[in-house]
Design a protein around this motif. Structure first.
Motif, PDB file in Angstrom:
ATOM      1  N   ILE A  61      -6.916  94.171 -38.610  1.00  0.00           N
ATOM      2  CA  ILE A  61      -5.378  94.370 -37.647  1.00  0.00           C
ATOM      3  C   ILE A  61      -4.432  93.751 -38.370  1.00  0.00           C
ATOM      4  N   PHE A  62      -4.764  92.308 -39.061  1.00  0.00           N
ATOM      5  CA  PHE A  62      -3.403  91.754 -39.707  1.00  0.00           C
ATOM      6  C   PHE A  62      -3.009  92.313 -40.906  1.00  0.00           C
ATOM      7  N   THR A  63      -4.085  93.027 -41.625  1.00  0.00           N
ATOM      8  CA  THR A  63      -3.690  93.693 -42.470  1.00  0.00           C
ATOM      9  C   THR A  63      -2.949  94.925 -42.466  1.00  0.00           C
ATOM     10  N   ALA A  64      -3.187  95.458 -41.409  1.00  0.00           N
ATOM     11  CA  ALA A  64      -2.643  96.613 -40.688  1.00  0.00           C
ATOM     12  C   ALA A  64      -1.076  96.322 -40.382  1.00  0.00           C
ATOM     13  N   ILE A  65      -1.049  95.259 -39.430  1.00  0.00           N
ATOM     14  CA  ILE A  65       0.370  94.879 -39.072  1.00  0.00           C
ATOM     15  C   ILE A  65       1.211  94.206 -40.187  1.00  0.00           C
ATOM     16  N   GLY A  66       0.468  93.941 -41.219  1.00  0.00           N
ATOM     17  CA  GLY A  66       1.165  93.123 -42.450  1.00  0.00           C
ATOM     18  C   GLY A  66       2.214  94.216 -43.219  1.00  0.00           C
ATOM     19  N   ASP A  67       2.088  95.475 -42.909  1.00  0.00           N
ATOM     20  CA  ASP A  67       3.062  96.364 -43.531  1.00  0.00           C
ATOM     21  C   ASP A  67       4.332  96.720 -42.639  1.00  0.00           C
ATOM     22  N   PRO A  68       5.521  96.808 -43.222  1.00  0.00           N
ATOM     23  CA  PRO A  68       6.774  96.856 -42.466  1.00  0.00           C
ATOM     24  C   PRO A  68       6.942  98.356 -41.911  1.00  0.00           C
ATOM     25  N   THR A  69       6.454  99.129 -42.541  1.00  0.00           N
ATOM     26  CA  THR A  69       6.548 100.590 -41.939  1.00  0.00           C
ATOM     27  C   THR A  69       5.466 100.829 -40.632  1.00  0.00           C
ATOM     28  N   ARG A  70       4.143 100.102 -40.676  1.00  0.00           N
ATOM     29  CA  ARG A  70       3.648 100.343 -39.636  1.00  0.00           C
ATOM     30  C   ARG A  70       3.996  99.387 -38.350  1.00  0.00           C
ATOM     31  N   ARG A  71       4.919  98.185 -38.701  1.00  0.00           N
ATOM     32  CA  ARG A  71       5.250  97.481 -37.588  1.00  0.00           C
ATOM     33  C   ARG A  71       6.604  98.318 -36.949  1.00  0.00           C
ATOM     34  N   SER A  72       7.077  98.935 -37.693  1.00  0.00           N
ATOM     35  CA  SER A  72       8.241 100.117 -37.160  1.00  0.00           C
ATOM     36  C   SER A  72       7.389 100.954 -36.430  1.00  0.00           C
ATOM     37  N   VAL A  73       6.283 101.404 -36.773  1.00  0.00           N
ATOM     38  CA  VAL A  73       5.597 102.702 -35.800  1.00  0.00           C
ATOM     39  C   VAL A  73       5.218 101.797 -34.533  1.00  0.00           C
ATOM     40  N   LEU A  74       4.771 100.499 -34.677  1.00  0.00           N
ATOM     41  CA  LEU A  74       4.460  99.813 -33.270  1.00  0.00           C
ATOM     42  C   LEU A  74       5.382  99.741 -32.368  1.00  0.00           C
ATOM     43  N   GLU A  75       6.682  99.358 -32.916  1.00  0.00           N
ATOM     44  CA  GLU A  75       7.809  99.207 -32.438  1.00  0.00           C
ATOM     45  C   GLU A  75       8.366 100.311 -31.372  1.00  0.00           C
ATOM     46  N   ALA A  76       8.226 101.504 -32.233  1.00  0.00           N
ATOM     47  CA  ALA A  76       8.979 102.724 -31.709  1.00  0.00           C
ATOM     48  C   ALA A  76       7.701 102.966 -30.554  1.00  0.00           C
ATOM     49  N   LEU A  77       6.480 102.711 -30.692  1.00  0.00           N
ATOM     50  CA  LEU A  77       5.486 103.256 -29.703  1.00  0.00           C
ATOM     51  C   LEU A  77       5.349 102.121 -28.486  1.00  0.00           C
ATOM     52  N   ARG A  78       6.038 101.036 -28.559  1.00  0.00           N
ATOM     53  CA  ARG A  78       6.260 100.105 -27.436  1.00  0.00           C
ATOM     54  C   ARG A  78       6.817 100.769 -26.191  1.00  0.00           C
TER      55      ARG A  78
END
Lengths: 102, 102
Positions: free
Chosen positions: B6-23
DNA sequence: TTGTATCGTAAGTCATAACTTACCAATAAA
DNA sequence: TTTATTGGTAAGTTATGACTTACGATACAA
């Protein structure tokens, strides 16, 4: 966003190992370097990243620097998590409502 | 440890952008790719990482795949955070006790 | 003052992960 | 059946960040 720095910091496995090691007790760089399978300068570099992310604090003790977990950064994680959780619940709720309207 | 993924996944800025978009709302790959400044196949690759980390769910709808935030992964983050927080408090407490013994 | 312990930083190396384009499969409409 | 839409995956590129060794500064003891 501060949590960008924090999550980027936690994103690295070695830095997570550092946090795991520090969760029990404060430790010096040397102690950490014995516990974690990387060089001592590498540990220093990771500690710098963690410090800037407010995930660890440093206290000089003579020639040694003692590091401990900093709850400031953990607080940020909690805020992000709560906010994320709330939004996800809200999105799910309105999604279900939309669904039952169709 | 699941939270490593999970933390490795969230560690990437683009993936955080994806999560932000999906919230806010579930979205398709195409919609995400319009919103985030990377190619659509890159979005797909990131979504795969997020899915395996249980941070997003996917629902096929015709030719489209709709993605939404998965609270399972968020739950893991919360567990880690609570555990980390408790240990840090405990360490701080015993550290203070040690200090007042000296 | 010298010697030792500790650690931050510089400089160099290189593996890998984040990116791209290309291809093709699945679904749906015409 | 053909065409259009959508998206997963393969294969290739390369910038970067995680690693190393080397150096020197600081603190402390002898």
């Amino acid at each position: 966003m501060t949590y960008d720095t924090i999550f980027t910091a936690i994103g690295d496995p070695t830095r997570r190992s550092v946090l795991e090691a520090l969760r029990g007790n404060p430790m010096t760089v040397g102690m950490l370097a014995e516990k974690i399978p990387v060089s001592r300068p590498a540990v220093s570099q990771h500690l710098k990243v963690l410090r800037e992310a407010r995930l660890v604090t440093v206290t000089p003790k003579g020639t040694a620097n003692e590091y401990a977990v900093d709850k400031t950064g953990l607080d940020e994680v909690r805020s992000w998590l709560d906010s994320m959780w709330d939004d996800a619940l809200e999105a799910f709720k309105s999604h279900v409502e939309n669904k039952s309207k169709n």
